[in-house]
Design a protein around this motif. Structure first.
Motif, short mmCIF file in Angstrom:
data_model
loop_
_atom_site.label_atom_id
_atom_site.label_comp_id
_atom_site.label_asym_id
_atom_site.label_seq_id
_atom_site.Cartn_x
_atom_site.Cartn_y
_atom_site.Cartn_z
N PRO A 1 0.82 -1.11 -0.06
CA PRO A 1 0.15 -0.16 -0.03
C PRO A 1 0.70 1.29 -0.14
CG PRO A 1 0.21 -0.73 2.23
CD PRO A 1 0.86 -1.94 1.31
N ALA A 2 0.30 2.44 -0.07
CA ALA A 2 0.92 3.78 -0.11
C ALA A 2 1.78 3.75 1.44
CB ALA A 2 -0.10 4.68 0.06
N ASN A 3 2.85 4.34 0.99
CA ASN A 3 3.83 4.52 2.19
C ASN A 3 4.22 3.22 2.98
OD1 ASN A 3 3.72 7.08 1.72
ND2 ASN A 3 2.16 7.65 3.33
N TRP A 4 4.11 1.94 2.29
CA TRP A 4 4.66 0.83 2.78
C TRP A 4 6.20 0.90 3.15
CZ3 TRP A 4 8.23 -2.50 1.12
CH2 TRP A 4 8.32 -3.67 1.66
N THR A 5 6.43 0.29 4.39
CA THR A 5 7.58 -0.07 4.64
C THR A 5 7.79 -1.47 4.81
OG1 THR A 5 7.63 0.82 6.97
CG2 THR A 5 8.35 2.39 5.15
N PRO A 6 8.98 -1.97 5.02
CA PRO A 6 9.25 -3.39 5.50
C PRO A 6 8.82 -3.54 6.76
CG PRO A 6 11.12 -2.72 4.19
CD PRO A 6 10.53 -1.69 4.44
N GLY A 7 7.83 -4.63 6.68
CA GLY A 7 7.31 -5.15 8.11
C GLY A 7 5.85 -4.75 8.17
N GLY A 8 5.49 -3.72 7.21
CA GLY A 8 4.28 -3.39 7.45
C GLY A 8 3.12 -4.04 6.59
N GLU A 9 1.83 -3.74 6.86
CA GLU A 9 0.81 -4.54 6.32
C GLU A 9 0.87 -4.48 4.73
OE1 GLU A 9 -3.52 -4.79 8.62
OE2 GLU A 9 -3.11 -3.07 7.33
N VAL A 10 0.49 -5.64 4.21
CA VAL A 10 0.51 -5.82 2.75
C VAL A 10 -1.05 -5.97 2.02
CG1 VAL A 10 3.04 -6.31 2.65
CG2 VAL A 10 1.10 -8.39 2.71
N ILE A 11 -1.08 -6.07 0.96
CA ILE A 11 -2.27 -6.26 0.28
C ILE A 11 -2.39 -7.37 -0.48
CG2 ILE A 11 -3.63 -5.18 -1.58
CD1 ILE A 11 -3.02 -2.32 -0.49
N ILE A 12 -3.40 -8.30 -0.35
CA ILE A 12 -3.64 -9.45 -1.19
C ILE A 12 -4.35 -9.01 -2.61
CG2 ILE A 12 -4.65 -11.71 -1.64
CD1 ILE A 12 -4.92 -11.71 1.54
N PRO A 13 -3.68 -9.28 -3.72
CA PRO A 13 -4.11 -8.90 -4.91
C PRO A 13 -5.62 -9.50 -5.24
CG PRO A 13 -1.70 -9.49 -5.23
CD PRO A 13 -2.40 -9.85 -4.02
N ALA B 1 -6.51 -17.56 -1.15
CA ALA B 1 -5.64 -16.52 -0.35
C ALA B 1 -5.51 -17.50 1.20
CB ALA B 1 -6.49 -15.35 -0.06
N ARG B 2 -6.55 -18.14 1.66
CA ARG B 2 -6.45 -18.96 2.93
C ARG B 2 -5.29 -19.91 2.70
NH1 ARG B 2 -12.13 -17.87 3.07
NH2 ARG B 2 -12.84 -19.51 1.69
N ARG B 3 -5.14 -20.30 1.71
CA ARG B 3 -4.00 -21.34 1.39
C ARG B 3 -2.77 -20.61 1.50
NH1 ARG B 3 -1.43 -22.90 -2.81
NH2 ARG B 3 -2.80 -21.93 -4.27
N PRO C 1 -1.90 -18.43 5.47
CA PRO C 1 -2.34 -19.18 6.51
C PRO C 1 -2.43 -18.50 8.01
CG PRO C 1 -0.31 -20.18 6.33
CD PRO C 1 -0.40 -19.17 5.11
N GLN C 2 -1.66 -17.34 8.00
CA GLN C 2 -1.54 -16.37 9.05
C GLN C 2 -2.82 -15.71 9.32
OE1 GLN C 2 0.27 -16.17 6.19
NE2 GLN C 2 0.65 -14.02 5.88
N GLY C 3 -3.80 -15.43 8.00
CA GLY C 3 -5.17 -15.10 8.26
C GLY C 3 -5.08 -13.69 7.39
N PHE C 4 -5.95 -13.07 7.13
CA PHE C 4 -6.02 -11.79 6.43
C PHE C 4 -7.40 -11.22 6.72
CE2 PHE C 4 -7.89 -15.16 3.57
CZ PHE C 4 -8.95 -14.38 3.14
N THR C 5 -7.26 -9.92 6.65
CA THR C 5 -8.60 -8.90 7.17
C THR C 5 -9.25 -8.50 5.69
OG1 THR C 5 -7.46 -8.34 9.01
CG2 THR C 5 -9.35 -6.77 8.14
N THR C 6 -10.55 -8.67 5.66
CA THR C 6 -11.10 -8.37 4.50
C THR C 6 -11.86 -6.83 5.00
OG1 THR C 6 -11.82 -10.61 3.68
CG2 THR C 6 -13.03 -8.72 2.96
N ILE C 7 -11.58 -5.72 4.32
CA ILE C 7 -12.03 -4.47 4.43
C ILE C 7 -13.20 -4.25 3.53
CG2 ILE C 7 -11.58 -2.03 4.65
CD1 ILE C 7 -8.44 -2.81 5.29
N LYS C 8 -12.79 -4.56 2.07
CA LYS C 8 -13.95 -4.40 1.11
C LYS C 8 -13.56 -5.85 0.49
CE LYS C 8 -16.10 -0.72 1.59
NZ LYS C 8 -17.48 -0.48 1.54
#
Length: 209
Positions: free
Chosen positions: A168-180, A188-190, A193-200
């Motif tokens: 995402p914008a202003n990402w730096t290493p260690g930060g949250e990333v986006i699943i395309p 995505a679940r496969r 496996p650590q899980g993800f958050t669905t915002i939209k």
């Protein structure tokens, strides 16, 4: 010639401060940070060369080979390196391409006539091990590059290749990333496996190492 992201970086054989190189052979499975500067013995360029040399370990850790270029000669480059080392407190080891006839600068669209007919602007090409152009940036002659950003985009590209994510914008290493969006929830679940958050439905975030 206009080069685009995804194009194969044009190959060339040229004299450099480290002797003759052929780009594709010299890269040998590494990433390449290929960057141009307007002229030797100029102040902004001196600081940029010094910073590139100072970050040698950071580039090596990322499997990245820096490669500079200007339209000066090898002899001018070598004389100037002494000034870079002295004023910036470094030992510059990476090669600098000599392109006095502008052949490579023109093939990489580094000559912008509104700035100069003979000197290259501050172009950046990040080239991957398959010799594909993955990122381009162009700075005016008066503005030195932000090397934190150069390392950041290399980190993003390499993490994206490894983990199939976007950043995402202003990402730096260690930060949250986006699943395309091209990756469905089941895949995505496969993959994550650590899980993800669905915002939209099109905006899902996770963390990867």
């Amino acid at each position: 010639m206009s080069l685009h992201i995804g194009d194969t970086a044009p190959d060339f054989t040229v004299d450099t401060t480290a002797g003759p190189i052929t780009l594709h052979e010299w890269a040998k499975g590494s990433w390449v940070f290929f960057f141009s500067h307007p002229a030797d013995f100029t102040p902004v360029c001196t600081t940029e060369m010094g910073m590139t040399a100072r970050l040698a370990g950071e580039f090596e850790r990322r499997n990245v080979k820096p490669l500079g270029l200007s339209t000066d000669t090898v002899e001018e480059h070598r004389a100037w390196i002494c000034d870079v080392d002295e004023t910036q407190g470094v030992s510059l080891q990476f090669p600098i391409v000599a392109d006095p006839d502008l052949t490579i600068a023109r093939s990489y669209d580094m000559i912008h006539p509104g700035q100069s007919e003979t000197a290259a602007v501050r172009s950046v090409f990040i080239i991957d091990p398959d010799m594909k152009i993955r990122l381009t940036m162009t700075y005016p002659m008066s503005v030195g590059r932000n090397f934190d950003e150069i390392l950041r985009v290399i980190d993003s590209l390499q993490l994206g290749d490894r983990a199939r994510i976007a950043t995402p914008a202003n990402w730096t290493p260690g930060g949250e990333v986006i699943i395309p969006p091209s990756i469905g929830d089941e895949e995505a679940r496969r993959l994550f496996p650590q899980g993800f958050t669905t915002i939209k439905p099109y905006l899902r975030t996770t963390h990867v190492n």
